[in-house]
Scaffold this motif. Structure first.
Motif, PDB file in Angstrom:
ATOM      1  N   ALA A 182      -0.346   7.456 -14.212  1.00  0.00           N
ATOM      2  CA  ALA A 182      -0.666   8.878 -14.374  1.00  0.00           C
ATOM      3  C   ALA A 182      -1.756   9.301 -13.389  1.00  0.00           C
ATOM      4  CB  ALA A 182      -1.106   9.158 -15.810  1.00  0.00           C
ATOM      5  N   ALA A 183      -2.748   8.410 -13.154  1.00  0.00           N
ATOM      6  CA  ALA A 183      -3.846   8.741 -12.241  1.00  0.00           C
ATOM      7  C   ALA A 183      -3.357   8.872 -10.807  1.00  0.00           C
ATOM      8  CB  ALA A 183      -4.933   7.671 -12.326  1.00  0.00           C
ATOM      9  N   ALA A 184      -2.261   8.173 -10.473  1.00  0.00           N
ATOM     10  CA  ALA A 184      -1.753   8.180  -9.094  1.00  0.00           C
ATOM     11  C   ALA A 184      -0.563   9.104  -8.912  1.00  0.00           C
ATOM     12  CB  ALA A 184      -1.378   6.760  -8.688  1.00  0.00           C
ATOM     13  N   GLY A 185      -0.197   9.847  -9.945  1.00  0.00           N
ATOM     14  CA  GLY A 185       0.949  10.737  -9.835  1.00  0.00           C
ATOM     15  C   GLY A 185       2.270  10.042 -10.065  1.00  0.00           C
ATOM     16  N   GLY A 186       2.271   8.986 -10.860  1.00  0.00           N
ATOM     17  CA  GLY A 186       3.497   8.263 -11.173  1.00  0.00           C
ATOM     18  C   GLY A 186       3.591   6.933 -10.453  1.00  0.00           C
ATOM     19  N   ILE A 187       4.639   6.193 -10.773  1.00  0.00           N
ATOM     20  CA  ILE A 187       4.809   4.866 -10.186  1.00  0.00           C
ATOM     21  C   ILE A 187       5.009   4.960  -8.675  1.00  0.00           C
ATOM     22  CG2 ILE A 187       7.313   4.788 -10.492  1.00  0.00           C
ATOM     23  CD1 ILE A 187       4.818   1.893 -11.067  1.00  0.00           C
ATOM     24  N   GLY A 188       5.616   6.054  -8.231  1.00  0.00           N
ATOM     25  CA  GLY A 188       5.777   6.245  -6.792  1.00  0.00           C
ATOM     26  C   GLY A 188       4.431   6.395  -6.089  1.00  0.00           C
ATOM     27  N   GLY A 189       3.500   7.079  -6.728  1.00  0.00           N
ATOM     28  CA  GLY A 189       2.167   7.222  -6.161  1.00  0.00           C
ATOM     29  C   GLY A 189       1.450   5.887  -6.081  1.00  0.00           C
TER      30      GLY A 189
END
Length: 824
Positions: free
Chosen positions: A484-491
């Motif tokens: 969530a902190a990185a904008g999802g697993i893609g982030g």
């Protein structure tokens, strides 16, 4: 008749000009970080738009501060052959100086005139005082301003503090109107009366002071700088507040307020007389005489000797780099493990010894925050702290997690309950960010734990992040970057990919990859964070290493990385570790999560790291006064661990003292070379960086950070009075964590304690400007220099030196040109 303290007509006419002058003066002040986040800073950072020599002239004239050592230092270096005649000739040629060589040598025997700061009105007033019975106005003013700032900015220590909702200047003005202490001490009843006449706003008061004191327009910029330099420690603290505010997209004007306060004092002691025998006239005369008396020729002599000293080191470095055949840094198919190690100069020693005892290891140098743009809040607390270089702002927050949300919530609740019991008298609201604040926060019940450490029962880098956790709970959680902190697993995968590319680690992974951060161990040392990882904002690298290991071990992240062309084998595991730079012990984390298939790999890594640590301790022993114990590894290990836990130890380690160069190249260029713990080493392969983007990151971040470190040690050595923090035995913590006083007052001290750069008999740091060596095409480097004004200023104004290595040849960058490096 007293001169008026403010003139409305003048303010209206000169407001814009005064604002520009204020901004220019404030911009010359570099920030200083608080003790719990103490990082190295170039204290001249606000002046890099000028050349090194120009700044030396300015600070010598206005602050009585030199950027060069006294001549007796160069005299000793000359006698010890650390500077030779050929070095001097090269320095003369580089500066296009016509000075005769013998004249430089003869100058070493000539007495040096002491340098003094530009005089203020308080200096002229002090000249007529009774030295036996009256305190000095200069000292009294500094003490009053410093004590007020200590109370105003304190959020942790004082029982009473001024209202911080009121701006610094207005709060000080209100206190001065009511305060009888200075009036009584200095026997001057007019101070309080004049305080009531001060302008209500700081910018107004600065304009008023310039007019009242009749400072000529062409001298006002210099005058405001001279005023700020009288309270430069607190000015640096205010600059830090502004730095942090601007990183967050806001601003802070405490520095302007401080300038107004110190300048207002010049008005408070002004009797208004303007005749030929007045104090004001004596000050104006002495100011003009001072500016006219600066010996620029003497400055030039020191500048040449300094450059010759640097050339001597550069020749030795060049010889080592060019004479050593390129070593194979091993390809992963042939190695048992890989280790990514911080670029810190202390890590160079352990890294080199690790490669000696484990020839089947591949090591890579990388900045110790491991590329994670994070802050960290321990689970169950609300005290996030940055874990990245001070140049940057965190983009995401990390906390501890077990991977089970319900378990995490239960652990957080248990921790909060434990902390509430510990702080029954004083409710616990946030985790203290620094160990030295814990006694005040937790009370006398914590003293026993500290005493155990002081008796040597603890031989690890202290981990107060685990305070309030049971052993089981501490083992169950680890720092984790959530999707969530990185904008999802893609982030998360994009972040991981950028980091691996920057590390030059995108293929041929070993079965075990170590990520080794570092931290220091010392007790009773308010500046201990300054010995931890500067790239982690004065914290250890444990959080970053553990968070990255968890990220790179995540199966979903690996699947996304494969889509980017980075295939991490299923058999590869990343393990975080921490190098204790005081003892050279290495601790590995989160081993319970490893599969049984990797137990042998970990056992091998532990064994080799222990042996490397043993040899690193032996190498460092003479500098620590432990040469006699080095013959017995066990005795030496006990000695350094005891030293790390000794409350009376003023030199637990030498930190980054004697740092001198930054090599950006494949380890193949330096593997097998003994760089004596003086070099930062960053892995880089230009063949895998076709667009130069990785090199751009290195030259705009790690290169700047290493420059900051280099200049902090430089300034603390050449000018320990202003840019060092004095005798650490006399340190008193200010505001819980703001900084230190030397003794019970005076200006806030910034920089390193004298014990960090001097052993009591000689300097342990040679103040040489950083030499950066990059193995990359000329065009790639040139593009980055042209694109980034800060990089260009550092190079063109000789705040650091740049050399380029290619195919066994070196060339140096000077005045926008590349010149072949000449050894002779």
């Amino acid at each position: 008749m007293n001169a008026p303290l403010h003139k409305t007509a003048y303010l209206a006419a000169a407001q814009d000009n005064v604002a520009d002058l204020i901004a220019a003066a404030c911009d010359t002040i570099a920030p200083t970080w608080p003790l719990d986040r103490m990082i190295a800073v170039n204290p001249y950072w606000g002046r890099i738009g000028q050349s090194f020599d120009q700044v030396n002239q300015t600070l010598t004239s206005l602050g009585g501060s030199s950027l060069y050592m006294p001549l007796d230092y160069y005299r000793a270096a000359w006698r010890q052959q650390q500077i030779t005649a050929s070095d001097l000739q090269a320095a003369l040629a580089e500066r296009q100086s016509s000075r005769p060589l013998q004249g430089l040598i003869d100058a070493l025997a000539e007495p040096e005139q002491p340098i003094t700061p530009a005089p203020l009105l308080c200096d002229s007033l002090d000249q007529q005082r009774d030295l036996q019975h009256e305190p000095a106005w200069c000292d009294t003013i500094t003490h009053q301003v410093a004590q007020f700032c200590a109370a105003y900015f304190d959020t942790d220590q004082a029982e009473w503090r001024p209202d911080q909702q009121v701006a610094l200047y207005q709060s000080w003005r209100d206190v001065m109107i009511k305060d009888h202490s200075v009036t009584a001490l200095m026997k001057n009843a007019q101070v309080r009366q004049r305080a009531a006449q001060l302008a209500a706003e700081p910018e107004q008061q600065i304009a008023v002071a310039l007019e009242t004191l009749a400072v000529p327009f062409d001298q006002r910029a210099a005058f405001l700088q001279a005023v700020l330099l009288r309270i430069s420690g607190w000015a640096s603290w205010c600059a830090y507040r502004r730095w942090q505010a601007r990183l967050a997209g806001a601003d802070d004007n405490a520095l302007m307020n401080l300038l107004a306060i110190r300048l207002a004092w010049e008005c408070l002691i002004d009797d208004g007389q303007r005749n030929e025998t007045s104090v004001w006239q004596r000050w104006r005369d002495s100011w003009e005489q001072h500016l006219a008396s600066i010996d620029h020729s003497a400055m030039d002599v020191r500048a040449i000797w300094q450059r010759a000293h640097e050339i001597h080191y550069q020749r030795d470095l060049a010889q080592r780099l060019l004479s050593a055949p390129a070593q194979n840094n091993a390809v992963a198919q042939d190695v048992k493990l890989q280790a990514v190690i911080c670029i810190d100069v202390r890590s160079e020693v352990l890294r080199r010894q690790f490669e000696t005892v484990a020839t089947d290891v591949q090591t890579l140098g990388f900045a110790g925050f491991f590329g994670l743009p994070i802050s960290y809040a321990p689970l169950g607390t609300s005290a996030p702290r940055p874990q990245l270089p001070g140049l940057l702002a965190p983009a995401m927050q990390v906390t501890d997690s077990s991977g089970d949300a319900q378990l995490d919530q239960a652990i957080a609740q248990r921790r909060q309950q434990a902390l509430a019991k510990i702080t029954a008298v004083r409710p616990f609201q946030s985790l203290p960010a620094s160990a030295f604040t814990l006694v005040e926060t937790l009370g006398l019940g914590y003293v026993g734990k500290l005493l155990k450490r002081s008796l040597g029962r603890s031989a690890t880098v202290t981990a107060d992040d685990q305070l309030g956790l049971s052993m089981a709970d501490a083992c169950a959680v680890s720092p984790t970057l959530s999707a969530a902190a990185a904008g999802g697993i893609g982030g998360l995968a994009d972040l991981a990919g950028r980091i691996l590319n920057a590390m030059n680690l995108t293929a041929n992974f070993a079965r075990l990859v170590l990520l080794l951060g570092h931290g220091s161990q010392s007790e009773n040392n308010p500046q201990k964070a300054g010995l931890d990882c500067g790239a982690c904002c004065g914290q250890t690298g444990a959080v970053n290493a553990r968070a990255l290991a968890s990220l790179l071990n995540d199966p979903d992240v690996r699947t996304r990385l494969a889509g980017q062309g980075i295939q991490i084998p299923a058999t590869t595991r990343f393990v975080a570790g921490l190098h204790n730079t005081t003892t050279d012990d290495v601790t590995l984390f989160d081993l319970a999560a490893l599969p049984d298939s990797h137990r042998a790999d970990v056992a091998y890594a532990k064994d080799r790291l222990a042996l490397a640590g043993q040899q690193a301790r032996a190498e460092r022993a003479p500098a620590l006064g432990l040469a006699e114990t080095a013959v017995d590894p066990e005795v030496l290990a006990k000695a350094v661990r005891k030293r790390a836990s000794d409350w009376a130890q003023t030199r637990p380690e030498w930190g980054l003292a004697n740092n001198a160069c930054f090599v950006v190249a494949s380890r193949a260029r330096t593997r097998g070379l003994n760089l004596e713990g003086r070099s930062f080493l960053h892995e880089y392969d230009h063949q895998q960086d076709q667009d130069g983007s990785v090199l751009e990151l290195i030259m705009t971040a790690p290169m700047v950070v290493t420059h900051w470190i280099n200049m902090q040690y430089h300034a603390s050595t050449v000018d320990p009075r202003r840019y060092g923090s004095g005798n650490k035995v006399l340190h008193n913590v200010v505001g819980g964590r703001i900084g230190v006083f030397e003794g019970n007052g005076g200006d806030l001290r910034v920089g390193l304690a004298l014990q960090s750069v001097h052993d009591g008999q000689q300097w342990r740091h040679a103040p040489l400007r950083l030499t950066v060596v990059i193995e990359a095409p000329r065009e790639s480097i040139q593009r980055i220099i042209a694109k980034h004004p800060t990089v260009r200023q550092l190079l063109d104004h000789q705040w650091l030196y740049l050399m380029r290595l290619e195919q066994g040849r070196l060339e140096s960058y000077r005045n926008g040109q590349w010149l072949p490096w000449q050894q002779d």
